[in-house]
Scaffold this active site. Sequence first.
Site, PDB file in Angstrom:
ATOM      1  N   CYS A 111      25.380  34.893  65.158  1.00 21.44           N
ATOM      2  CA  CYS A 111      26.223  35.021  65.803  1.00 21.44           C
ATOM      3  C   CYS A 111      25.753  35.057  67.204  1.00 21.44           C
ATOM      4  CB  CYS A 111      26.831  36.328  65.808  1.00 21.44           C
ATOM      5  SG  CYS A 111      28.107  36.053  64.228  1.00 21.44           S
ATOM      6  N   HIS A 112      26.285  34.204  68.129  1.00 22.80           N
ATOM      7  CA  HIS A 112      25.644  34.403  69.511  1.00 22.80           C
ATOM      8  C   HIS A 112      26.726  35.354  70.445  1.00 22.80           C
ATOM      9  CE1 HIS A 112      26.006  30.636  68.562  1.00 22.80           C
ATOM     10  NE2 HIS A 112      24.245  30.037  69.692  1.00 22.80           N
ATOM     11  N   ASP A 138      36.024  56.195  55.783  1.00 26.86           N
ATOM     12  CA  ASP A 138      35.173  57.663  56.475  1.00 26.86           C
ATOM     13  C   ASP A 138      36.141  58.833  56.782  1.00 26.86           C
ATOM     14  OD1 ASP A 138      33.239  58.936  56.907  1.00 26.86           O
ATOM     15  OD2 ASP A 138      33.653  58.623  59.147  1.00 26.86           O
TER      16      ASP A 138
END
Length: 168
Positions: free
Chosen positions: A85-86, A137
């Site tokens: 990914c850029h 979480d």
Amino acid sequence: MPRKKPISRKSVLTHVDAQGQVRMVDVGAKAVTRREAIARGAVKMAPATLDAIIGGHLKKGEALAAARIAGIMAAKKTSELIPLCHQIPLQVVEIEFTPHSRLSVLQIEARAVTEAQTGVEMEAMVAVSVAALTIYDMAKAIDRAMVIDGICLVSKSGGRSGSFRREP
């Protein structure tokens, strides 16, 4: 019903070169345009868990606020998490939660916007993923059977490939 355009080999494997080697796509010649993506996912849980999350009664604290911040932070780090990914500037990342009591599901939706040479779909999906993991979480002490499900791109606009909207 509109016909779907055929998928070419080039459009399917943009991160693979002619020799089959993984590569980062060169976006240097692409125009900078406004791009927006919306992703969605869900966390299935026990009814009491959903009530505790919505009511703010978890021992760890405010799950929705923590998940919203975690999702936004994750979107900003997408290029560090997904290898090809850029790194792109984000104008906004928004995360919304919709509880569905009848189904005992917390739906998560993320919207990401940029003005860049490449799309923002991965940022929206990473935001949903990390927000869902944060919900897990925060509530795992009372419900380890929660299931993160259905993370997908809902829509995208901008860029050379145009718009996409998932059918309901």
